[in-house]
Design a protein around this motif. Structure first.
Motif, PDB file in Angstrom:
ATOM      1  N   ALA A 188     -30.749  23.310   2.655  1.00 16.46           N
ATOM      2  CA  ALA A 188     -31.516  23.190   1.410  1.00 16.46           C
ATOM      3  C   ALA A 188     -32.294  24.474   1.142  1.00 16.46           C
ATOM      4  N   ASP A 189     -32.944  25.013   2.171  1.00 12.33           N
ATOM      5  CA  ASP A 189     -33.702  26.264   2.002  1.00 12.33           C
ATOM      6  C   ASP A 189     -32.794  27.417   1.577  1.00 12.33           C
ATOM      7  N   ILE A 190     -31.592  27.466   2.129  1.00 14.68           N
ATOM      8  CA  ILE A 190     -30.652  28.533   1.765  1.00 14.68           C
ATOM      9  C   ILE A 190     -30.215  28.368   0.310  1.00 14.68           C
ATOM     10  N   TYR A 191     -29.893  27.141  -0.107  1.00  9.93           N
ATOM     11  CA  TYR A 191     -29.521  26.924  -1.516  1.00  9.93           C
ATOM     12  C   TYR A 191     -30.673  27.308  -2.451  1.00  9.93           C
ATOM     13  N   ARG A 192     -31.907  27.070  -2.028  1.00  9.43           N
ATOM     14  CA  ARG A 192     -33.044  27.493  -2.854  1.00  9.43           C
ATOM     15  C   ARG A 192     -33.050  29.012  -3.006  1.00  9.43           C
ATOM     16  N   LYS A 193     -32.770  29.729  -1.938  1.00  7.55           N
ATOM     17  CA  LYS A 193     -32.726  31.199  -2.006  1.00  7.55           C
ATOM     18  C   LYS A 193     -31.577  31.682  -2.881  1.00  7.55           C
ATOM     19  N   LEU A 194     -30.498  30.914  -2.938  1.00  4.76           N
ATOM     20  CA  LEU A 194     -29.324  31.295  -3.727  1.00  4.76           C
ATOM     21  C   LEU A 194     -29.425  30.822  -5.181  1.00  4.76           C
ATOM     22  N   ASN A 195     -30.500  30.131  -5.513  1.00  5.71           N
ATOM     23  CA  ASN A 195     -30.659  29.576  -6.856  1.00  5.71           C
ATOM     24  C   ASN A 195     -30.454  30.656  -7.922  1.00  5.71           C
ATOM     25  N   GLY A 196     -29.645  30.326  -8.920  1.00  5.36           N
ATOM     26  CA  GLY A 196     -29.400  31.249 -10.020  1.00  5.36           C
ATOM     27  C   GLY A 196     -28.180  32.138  -9.830  1.00  5.36           C
ATOM     28  N   ILE A 197     -27.592  32.118  -8.650  1.00  3.17           N
ATOM     29  CA  ILE A 197     -26.355  32.881  -8.425  1.00  3.17           C
ATOM     30  C   ILE A 197     -25.191  31.936  -8.692  1.00  3.17           C
ATOM     31  N   ASP A 198     -24.395  32.257  -9.711  1.00  2.00           N
ATOM     32  CA  ASP A 198     -23.338  31.350 -10.161  1.00  2.00           C
ATOM     33  C   ASP A 198     -22.274  31.046  -9.108  1.00  2.00           C
ATOM     34  N   TYR A 199     -22.146  31.865  -8.102  1.00  4.64           N
ATOM     35  CA  TYR A 199     -21.116  31.655  -7.088  1.00  4.64           C
ATOM     36  C   TYR A 199     -21.425  30.480  -6.158  1.00  4.64           C
ATOM     37  N   TYR A 200     -22.647  29.968  -6.224  1.00  7.31           N
ATOM     38  CA  TYR A 200     -23.073  28.900  -5.321  1.00  7.31           C
ATOM     39  C   TYR A 200     -23.536  27.696  -6.133  1.00  7.31           C
TER      40      TYR A 200
END
Length: 196
Positions: free
Chosen positions: A62-74
């Motif tokens: 969950a923390d990693i997805y938060r860091k990736l927020n806004g990157i369309d590849y994820y």
């Protein structure tokens, strides 16, 4: 609809991590080493429920997805809890299923994965465990990467670099067939893991 917490906790596993119970609103779409993934009915969401011995990974991912927020590849993280994460449902084919079905993997896909990993690195992550089963090509030809729990490990991971090398050395040159049966793909994977 029931809460994600209730849905996640409706999933029960036996000692071999086989699913023995789940809510009727969950449709199994995949299993892995640490979790099972379900489509949540009447939504475009997936819930990843971690096996009991891997529940600590729910918070990590969950923390990693938060860091990736806004990157369309994820995929976007929509919710998380003590044993689950809820993300966008990614439809399409994994690179693994492309090879299994004979769907050609174009160089553009390889370049897009490189871009996705570069963006993750710019967010302070170390993309790891990037392999054929967690890279999707969507119906509109977009590249999406899932299963990011290992993006915080410190050791370098050669999987994507080795996959790219095999793509250019064997696949693109026609040494490997465009369509490969499951047993061949799995055998290649076992040999890679044994000797890497």
């Amino acid at each position: 609809m029931k809460s994600f917490y209730v849905l996640a906790n409706s999933v029960k596993f036996d000692h071999r991590m086989s699913i023995v119970a789940k809510d009727e609103n969950l449709e199994l779409i995949g299993t892995g080493k640490s979790a099972a993934v379900f489509k949540v009915s009447s939504t475009k969401l997936a819930i990843k429920v971690f096996y009991p011995q891997y529940t600590n990974l729910a918070n990590v991912e969950a923390d990693i997805y938060r860091k990736l927020n806004g990157i369309d590849y994820y995929p976007t993280l929509h919710a998380d809890g003590p044993n689950y994460v809820v993300i966008d449902l990614i439809e399409g084919n994994t690179l693994y299923s492309c090879l299994n079905k004979g769907i050609e993997v174009h160089e553009k896909v390889i370049n897009e994965v490189d871009n996705a990993l570069r963006f993750a690195k710019k967010r302070g992550l170390n993309p790891s465990d990037v392999h054929l089963k967690n890279i999707f090509i969507t119906p509109d030809s977009a590249v999406r990467i899932v299963d990011v729990a290992r993006f915080t490990q410190e050791a370098p991971c050669p999987k994507w670099k080795d996959t790219k090398k095999a793509y250019y050395k064997f696949y693109r040159r026609g040494i490997l067939p465009k369509k490969m049966p499951t047993f061949l793909l799995d055998t290649i994977g076992r040999i890679y893991r044994k000797y890497s």
